[in-house]
Design an enzyme around this catalytic site. Structure first.
Site, PDB file in Angstrom:
ATOM      1  N   CYS A   2       0.822  -1.213   0.000  1.00 54.28           N
ATOM      2  CA  CYS A   2       0.000   0.000   0.000  1.00 54.28           C
ATOM      3  C   CYS A   2       0.854   1.259   0.000  1.00 54.28           C
ATOM      4  CB  CYS A   2      -0.873   0.031   1.245  1.00 54.28           C
ATOM      5  SG  CYS A   2      -1.810  -1.472   1.497  1.00 54.28           S
ATOM      6  N   ARG A  27       4.749   0.750  -6.235  1.00 52.35           N
ATOM      7  CA  ARG A  27       4.732  -0.187  -5.113  1.00 52.35           C
ATOM      8  C   ARG A  27       3.749  -1.336  -5.341  1.00 52.35           C
ATOM      9  NH1 ARG A  27       6.662   2.401  -0.351  1.00 52.35           N
ATOM     10  NH2 ARG A  27       5.258   1.252   0.997  1.00 52.35           N
ATOM     11  N   TRP A  74      -2.953  -2.548  -1.539  1.00 52.77           N
ATOM     12  CA  TRP A  74      -2.517  -3.859  -2.028  1.00 52.77           C
ATOM     13  C   TRP A  74      -3.163  -4.859  -1.073  1.00 52.77           C
ATOM     14  CZ3 TRP A  74       0.487  -8.009  -0.243  1.00 52.77           C
ATOM     15  CH2 TRP A  74       0.941  -8.892  -1.229  1.00 52.77           C
ATOM     16  N   ASN A  98      -1.116   0.826   5.969  1.00 47.12           N
ATOM     17  CA  ASN A  98      -0.277  -0.113   5.226  1.00 47.12           C
ATOM     18  C   ASN A  98       0.235  -1.125   6.240  1.00 47.12           C
ATOM     19  OD1 ASN A  98       1.591  -1.449   3.633  1.00 47.12           O
ATOM     20  ND2 ASN A  98       3.086   0.217   3.654  1.00 47.12           N
ATOM     21  N   GLY A  99       0.089  -2.411   5.954  1.00 47.24           N
ATOM     22  CA  GLY A  99       0.582  -3.434   6.877  1.00 47.24           C
ATOM     23  C   GLY A  99      -0.535  -4.386   7.277  1.00 47.24           C
ATOM     24  N   GLU A 480      16.978 -16.589 -11.319  1.00 49.48           N
ATOM     25  CA  GLU A 480      16.558 -15.203 -11.570  1.00 49.48           C
ATOM     26  C   GLU A 480      15.836 -15.089 -12.924  1.00 49.48           C
ATOM     27  OE1 GLU A 480      16.028 -12.563 -10.151  1.00 49.48           O
ATOM     28  OE2 GLU A 480      16.294 -10.900 -11.527  1.00 49.48           O
ATOM     29  N   LYS A 484      12.092 -13.738 -13.213  1.00 53.52           N
ATOM     30  CA  LYS A 484      11.792 -12.562 -14.042  1.00 53.52           C
ATOM     31  C   LYS A 484      10.702 -12.898 -15.042  1.00 53.52           C
ATOM     32  CE  LYS A 484      13.200 -10.050 -12.548  1.00 53.52           C
ATOM     33  NZ  LYS A 484      13.949  -9.547 -11.432  1.00 53.52           N
ATOM     34  N   GLU A 487       7.196 -13.498 -13.261  1.00 54.78           N
ATOM     35  CA  GLU A 487       6.534 -12.382 -12.585  1.00 54.78           C
ATOM     36  C   GLU A 487       5.957 -11.358 -13.551  1.00 54.78           C
ATOM     37  OE1 GLU A 487       8.748  -9.761  -9.940  1.00 54.78           O
ATOM     38  OE2 GLU A 487      10.566 -10.047 -11.095  1.00 54.78           O
ATOM     39  N   HIS A 503      17.457 -35.468 -11.629  1.00 59.82           N
ATOM     40  CA  HIS A 503      16.861 -35.884 -10.355  1.00 59.82           C
ATOM     41  C   HIS A 503      15.378 -35.516 -10.286  1.00 59.82           C
ATOM     42  CE1 HIS A 503      20.773 -37.017  -8.893  1.00 59.82           C
ATOM     43  NE2 HIS A 503      21.242 -35.874  -9.346  1.00 59.82           N
ATOM     44  N   LYS A 603       6.104  -3.646  -5.058  1.00 58.52           N
ATOM     45  CA  LYS A 603       7.529  -3.346  -5.174  1.00 58.52           C
ATOM     46  C   LYS A 603       8.215  -3.451  -3.817  1.00 58.52           C
ATOM     47  CE  LYS A 603      11.214  -1.915  -7.361  1.00 58.52           C
ATOM     48  NZ  LYS A 603      11.894  -2.947  -8.162  1.00 58.52           N
TER      49      LYS A 603
HETATM   50  O1  M6R Z   1      13.252  -4.429  -1.893  1.00 58.91           O
HETATM   51  P1  M6R Z   1      13.839  -5.825  -1.851  1.00 58.91           P
HETATM   52  O2  M6R Z   1      15.073  -5.945  -2.665  1.00 58.91           O
HETATM   53  O3  M6R Z   1      14.062  -6.297  -0.438  1.00 58.91           O
HETATM   54  O4  M6R Z   1      12.734  -6.738  -2.481  1.00 58.91           O
HETATM   55  C1  M6R Z   1      12.907  -8.130  -2.509  1.00 58.91           C
HETATM   56  C2  M6R Z   1      11.952  -8.783  -3.479  1.00 58.91           C
HETATM   57  O5  M6R Z   1      10.625  -8.489  -3.132  1.00 58.91           O
HETATM   58  C3  M6R Z   1      12.197  -8.343  -4.929  1.00 58.91           C
HETATM   59  O6  M6R Z   1      13.508  -8.582  -5.327  1.00 58.91           O
HETATM   60  C4  M6R Z   1      11.243  -9.111  -5.867  1.00 58.91           C
HETATM   61  O7  M6R Z   1      11.555 -10.464  -5.892  1.00 58.91           O
HETATM   62  C5  M6R Z   1      11.271  -8.510  -7.288  1.00 58.91           C
HETATM   63  N1  M6R Z   1       9.932  -8.300  -7.759  1.00 58.91           N
HETATM   64  C6  M6R Z   1      11.891  -9.400  -8.283  1.00 58.91           C
HETATM   65  O8  M6R Z   1      11.937  -8.827  -9.551  1.00 58.91           O
END
Ligand code: M6R
Length: 608
Positions: A2, A27, A74, A98-99, A480, A484, A487, A503, A603
């Site tokens: 949020c 965010r 959110w 937020n939270g 990664e 990527k 997501e 495996h 974010k």
């Molecule tokens: O702000 P942070 O680096 O702590 O965030 C960690 C993850 O939430 C962040 O890297 C997330 O996995 C990204 N969306 C990946 O692209």
């Protein structure tokens, strides 16, 4: 997560509140709302989906008032719809949050048995009901706020206005960040300084357990017993950064292409380009003396830490314990004060990473923060800050923060090796030289591979599942790459250590399963080629990401081969990040998804 903003101003606030919410869009959110007090009356507009829905409502029914609060939600408790959108109103009290209020269910039962009627499914509404109840019982606004704060538990940034006090905004923080902005005859608050950048650069960050009482003349900060606290303001750099897309279609694309320049800037902080040495480590962490490292982070930041593990172990001969923060914080890992801990986070606000940091602090370890936001909570609670200097990353998918984290970890690992006598001066010089050349190579790669990747992405967008394989530091890159792709394109993707293929995952291989093999021509190359052979033998479609030497050495048929320049091992994770980022980006563009704000994602993840 949020986003929150508030203004106690001299002129109408609704438009400015929505503009500030727009700067928090990155965010992630699924509904939005704004509330003001005008002529002694609280009023609000709320809308599901993107901010333009809220703006449309405000055009149809403008909201006057020179004091107001606003929120992008959110969803955690309750579906994303208008009824669950903030601000929540109860009897002249408006709340945004937020939270997560962890004891909301017990509080709700108590309030319902007192006769309260709840409109929404949110945990936030208990806050509004509690405040209204305390006001009915005769408490002042301030007393009600403190009484409420002493009842709720969990993680929260809470902002409240009372209809019968059109001159004050109250706020509290326990977990998610809140920044107070100082203006002239006006005061502001927001989830971060970026939201407030057009209004002011003078910022006071609240810390956990702070309650702020904000009027047009300034802010008073007290604890939950009402005792005054002193918090210094600082000048934020947020306004210095251009938060726009430039000529790019998406922030993600812009952030991918700015990597060569940004990484060069970040490297300049850690290495001496003239002498090709790592700059002396002035921090409170003595890598030469520590007995081991604990690294913890989430998502992409965790994966940069995983690459860092290979480097610290190989170059500095330092044993590294690494885990995702959501597991690390609860593992009751035995640690010793002779070890140091590193927490990697772009935002510096990730709840699980912060909790892991606090666990290590309790165990007496020195704490290092590899962060992008230097004013963040993780940075503030650390003994040593290692900034990644990537500038604001707006796309939810982390790109430039990842490669800058890698660059910083590489420099730290080489420096640690020198301090421990496991890296010679000649090796340091050679490795730093490669790091110094990296931005130029990144520029070249970005220009050369773009057309091929774009064409390949069109093909990839037709598949439902994708596997990524890699060995050594290419294994975290495989993870990664999969993260990527899934997501932002919503294509199911998994990353595996190449040696794990037989495996289990090999059972999935058929002509409908592209397998992206990340294999520079390094000391693992032959092994990875054997795994590729196993894929080819089962009709799997291979997308081979390798270098000139690797492309020449492999005779296997592929769906595509992306050929990068031959580079040294120390920089290959940063160079190989580029094709996996571009592949995910262009595939998502073909799929027509919301690249910068993918569904369900935030974010900055400030809840567990
Ligand atoms: O702000 P942070 O680096 O702590 O965030 C960690 C993850 O939430 C962040 O890297 C997330 O996995 C990204 N969306 C990946 O692209």
């Amino acid at each position: 997560m949020c986003g929150i903003v508030g203004i106690v101003g001299q002129e109408p606030v609704a438009g400015r509140l929505v503009d500030a919410l727009r700067r928090l869009e990155y965010r992630g959110y699924d509904s939005a709302g704004v509330a003001t007090i005008h002529d002694g009356r609280l009023d609000r507009r709320r809308a599901g989906g993107k901010l333009f829905n809220l703006e449309k409502k405000l055009d149809e029914e403008p909201l006057p008032g020179i004091i107001g609060i606003a929120h992008t939600r959110w969803a955690t408790h309750g579906v994303p719809n208008v009824t669950n959108a903030h601000p929540h109103f109860v009897d002249g009290v408006a709340v945004v949050h937020n939270g997560i209020i962890e004891n909301f269910s017990e509080l709700k039962d108590e309030l319902v048995s007192d006769g309260a009627v709840f409109e929404s499914q949110t945990d936030t509404e208990v806050v509004a009901h509690l405040l209204a109840k305390y006001r009915r019982e005769g408490m002042s606004q301030r007393q009600a706020m403190l009484a409420m704060l002493n009842r709720v538990s969990g993680a929260y940034a809470l902002v409240v206005i009372f209809q019968d006090d059109p001159n004050t905004i109250m706020a509290a923080r326990f977990g998610p960040p809140l920044a107070i902005g100082h203006g002239r005859g006006e005061m502001f608050l927001g989830s971060d300084a970026i939201a407030l950048a057009p209004f002011t650069t003078e910022i006071t960050y609240l810390v956990d357990g702070d309650c702020a009482i904000m009027t047009r003349n300034g802010v008073e900060i007290i604890d939950y017993d009402g005792k005054p606290l002193v918090r210094k303001s600082q000048i934020s750099q947020a306004a210095a950064f251009m938060v726009d897309k430039g000529n790019h279609r998406h922030f993600m694309e812009k952030e991918i292409y700015e990597q060569p320049e940004i990484i060069s800037h970040a490297l300049g902080h850690y290495i001496d380009f003239a002498s090709h040495t790592v700059k002396p480590n002035q921090s409170d962490i003595d890598f030469g003396a520590v007995s081991g490292l604990a690294i913890s982070a989430c998502g992409t930041a965790y994966l940069s830490g995983l690459v860092g593990k290979y480097w610290f172990e190989r170059y500095a001969r330092l044993p590294v314990e690494i885990d995702v923060a959501s597991e690390f914080r609860y593992r009751e890992l035995p640690l010793s004060p002779s070890q140091a801990a590193l927490f990697i986070s772009q935002s510096g606000e990730t709840a699980d990473t912060l909790a892991s940091l606090r666990y290590c602090k309790e165990q007496g370890l020195k704490i290092g923060a590899v962060v992008n936001v230097k004013e963040s909570t993780i940075a503030r609670e650390s003994d040593a800050i290692f900034p990644i200097l990537a500038g604001p990353e707006i796309g939810v998918a982390s790109t430039k923060a990842f490669t800058c984290q890698l660059a910083v970890l590489a420099a730290l690992a080489i420096g640690a090796g020198r301090a421990r006598g496991t890296v010679t001066a000649a090796d340091e010089k050679a490795m730093v030289k490669h790091l110094a050349e990296m931005p130029r190579i990144m520029s070249r790669v970005l220009n050369e591979i773009q057309p091929q990747i774009e064409a390949l992405s069109r093909e990839l967008s037709r598949f439902k599942d994708v596997l990524y394989l890699g060995r050594g530091t290419s294994y975290p890159l495989a993870l990664e790459g999969a993260l990527k792709l899934k997501e932002i394109s919503y294509i199911h993707a998994e990353g595996y250590a190449a040696g794990e293929l037989k495996h289990g995952p090999i059972a999935l291989i058929d002509e409908y399963m592209p397998v992206i093999v990340i294999a520079p021509h390094d000391r693992f190359f032959e092994k990875t080629i054997s795994n590729m052979q196993e894929v080819a033998a089962r009709g799997g479609k291979i997308i081979f990401i390798t270098d000139e030497a690797g492309a020449a050495a492999s005779k296997l048929p592929t769906m595509a081969t992306i050929t990068l320049p031959n580079v040294d091992e120390i920089i290959s994770p940063m160079i190989y990040s580029l094709p996996i980022q571009l592949l995910a980006y262009h595939t998502a563009v073909f799929m027509g998804t919301d690249v910068d704000q993918p569904r369900n994602l935030a974010k900055s993840v400030t809840v567990e």
